[in-house]
Motif scaffolding. Sequence first.
Motif, PDB file in Angstrom:
ATOM      1  N   ARG A  65       0.833  -1.211   0.000  1.00 22.34           N
ATOM      2  CA  ARG A  65       0.000   0.000   0.000  1.00 22.34           C
ATOM      3  C   ARG A  65       0.867   1.260   0.000  1.00 22.34           C
ATOM      4  O   ARG A  65       0.591   2.208  -0.731  1.00 22.34           O
ATOM      5  CB  ARG A  65      -0.932   0.007   1.213  1.00 22.34           C
ATOM      6  CG  ARG A  65      -2.194  -0.793   0.985  1.00 22.34           C
ATOM      7  CD  ARG A  65      -3.198  -0.547   2.068  1.00 22.34           C
ATOM      8  NE  ARG A  65      -2.799  -1.330   3.239  1.00 22.34           N
ATOM      9  CZ  ARG A  65      -3.028  -0.982   4.499  1.00 22.34           C
ATOM     10  NH1 ARG A  65      -3.673   0.105   4.771  1.00 22.34           N
ATOM     11  NH2 ARG A  65      -2.630  -1.747   5.487  1.00 22.34           N
ATOM     12  N   GLN A  66       1.909   1.255   0.815  1.00 21.90           N
ATOM     13  CA  GLN A  66       2.819   2.409   0.857  1.00 21.90           C
ATOM     14  C   GLN A  66       3.535   2.589  -0.487  1.00 21.90           C
ATOM     15  O   GLN A  66       3.759   3.712  -0.934  1.00 21.90           O
ATOM     16  CB  GLN A  66       3.844   2.242   1.985  1.00 21.90           C
ATOM     17  CG  GLN A  66       3.245   2.253   3.374  1.00 21.90           C
ATOM     18  CD  GLN A  66       2.629   3.596   3.710  1.00 21.90           C
ATOM     19  OE1 GLN A  66       3.150   4.635   3.349  1.00 21.90           O
ATOM     20  NE2 GLN A  66       1.497   3.562   4.401  1.00 21.90           N
ATOM     21  N   THR A  67       3.858   1.488  -1.123  1.00 17.49           N
ATOM     22  CA  THR A  67       4.524   1.552  -2.424  1.00 17.49           C
ATOM     23  C   THR A  67       3.594   2.145  -3.475  1.00 17.49           C
ATOM     24  O   THR A  67       4.025   2.919  -4.329  1.00 17.49           O
ATOM     25  CB  THR A  67       4.990   0.139  -2.851  1.00 17.49           C
ATOM     26  OG1 THR A  67       5.819  -0.396  -1.828  1.00 17.49           O
ATOM     27  CG2 THR A  67       5.758   0.195  -4.146  1.00 17.49           C
ATOM     28  N   ALA A  68       2.314   1.801  -3.417  1.00 15.38           N
ATOM     29  CA  ALA A  68       1.342   2.369  -4.361  1.00 15.38           C
ATOM     30  C   ALA A  68       1.226   3.874  -4.169  1.00 15.38           C
ATOM     31  O   ALA A  68       1.157   4.635  -5.153  1.00 15.38           O
ATOM     32  CB  ALA A  68      -0.009   1.692  -4.188  1.00 15.38           C
ATOM     33  N   GLU A  69       1.212   4.326  -2.911  1.00 17.33           N
ATOM     34  CA  GLU A  69       1.173   5.769  -2.640  1.00 17.33           C
ATOM     35  C   GLU A  69       2.428   6.449  -3.174  1.00 17.33           C
ATOM     36  O   GLU A  69       2.371   7.548  -3.730  1.00 17.33           O
ATOM     37  CB  GLU A  69       1.032   6.015  -1.140  1.00 17.33           C
ATOM     38  CG  GLU A  69      -0.320   5.688  -0.566  1.00 17.33           C
ATOM     39  CD  GLU A  69      -0.381   5.949   0.923  1.00 17.33           C
ATOM     40  OE1 GLU A  69       0.463   6.699   1.451  1.00 17.33           O
ATOM     41  OE2 GLU A  69      -1.284   5.391   1.573  1.00 17.33           O
ATOM     42  N   MET A  70       3.556   5.797  -3.009  1.00 22.79           N
ATOM     43  CA  MET A  70       4.809   6.374  -3.500  1.00 22.79           C
ATOM     44  C   MET A  70       4.835   6.425  -5.029  1.00 22.79           C
ATOM     45  O   MET A  70       5.367   7.364  -5.616  1.00 22.79           O
ATOM     46  CB  MET A  70       5.997   5.567  -2.975  1.00 22.79           C
ATOM     47  CG  MET A  70       7.294   6.321  -3.071  1.00 22.79           C
ATOM     48  SD  MET A  70       8.574   5.632  -2.042  1.00 22.79           S
ATOM     49  CE  MET A  70       9.251   4.436  -3.134  1.00 22.79           C
TER      50      MET A  70
ATOM     51  N   LEU B  25       2.183   6.919  -6.933  1.00 23.36           N
ATOM     52  CA  LEU B  25       1.365   8.088  -7.282  1.00 23.36           C
ATOM     53  C   LEU B  25       2.157   9.380  -7.098  1.00 23.36           C
ATOM     54  O   LEU B  25       2.077  10.297  -7.930  1.00 23.36           O
ATOM     55  CB  LEU B  25       0.092   8.115  -6.439  1.00 23.36           C
ATOM     56  CG  LEU B  25      -0.955   7.049  -6.750  1.00 23.36           C
ATOM     57  CD1 LEU B  25      -2.095   7.117  -5.735  1.00 23.36           C
ATOM     58  CD2 LEU B  25      -1.479   7.248  -8.155  1.00 23.36           C
ATOM     59  N   LEU B  26       2.894   9.449  -6.021  1.00 21.59           N
ATOM     60  CA  LEU B  26       3.727  10.619  -5.765  1.00 21.59           C
ATOM     61  C   LEU B  26       4.779  10.779  -6.867  1.00 21.59           C
ATOM     62  O   LEU B  26       5.030  11.891  -7.343  1.00 21.59           O
ATOM     63  CB  LEU B  26       4.400  10.495  -4.397  1.00 21.59           C
ATOM     64  CG  LEU B  26       5.300  11.641  -3.970  1.00 21.59           C
ATOM     65  CD1 LEU B  26       4.489  12.914  -3.791  1.00 21.59           C
ATOM     66  CD2 LEU B  26       6.024  11.287  -2.690  1.00 21.59           C
TER      67      LEU B  26
END
Length: 143
Positions: free
Chosen positions: A117-122, A124-125
């Motif tokens: 999940r954190q990787t997906a947010e990163m 997008l960033l």
Amino acid sequence: MENKNNNYKKKGGRKPKMNPSIHRHVFRLTDQENDRLISLFEMSGMTNKAKFIVSVLFSNEIKTVSIDKGSVDFYMRLTSLYTQFRSVGVNYNQIVKLLYSHFSEKKAAAFLFKLERQTAEMALLCQKIIEITQEFNRHHLKK
């Protein structure tokens, strides 16, 4: 005793120039003209003012270098951000290896889900950063 007729005597100092600049010209400028000359000289990037004036007089190509502080700052920040992304990637690989070596497969899968999940947010960033960089290139660098 010294022999005065010795032709092999060493001389000190610089070697004389083949074509020395011996002609001197003086001219006066107003304050505005002087400011313009100084700004052109600084933009040219040359280190010798006399050589700059000679190149202007004889219509040699003058190279001007303009440095945009905002662009340089943006580039430096983007470079530091890139190095941080690389270090995050290295840490990501290390974490995955540690999870599988120290935890059971079920527990490692739970931690990997959170990490995913954190990787997906990163990601997008990262997409936003790429868009901002492309916009910056279109509006500020392609002039």
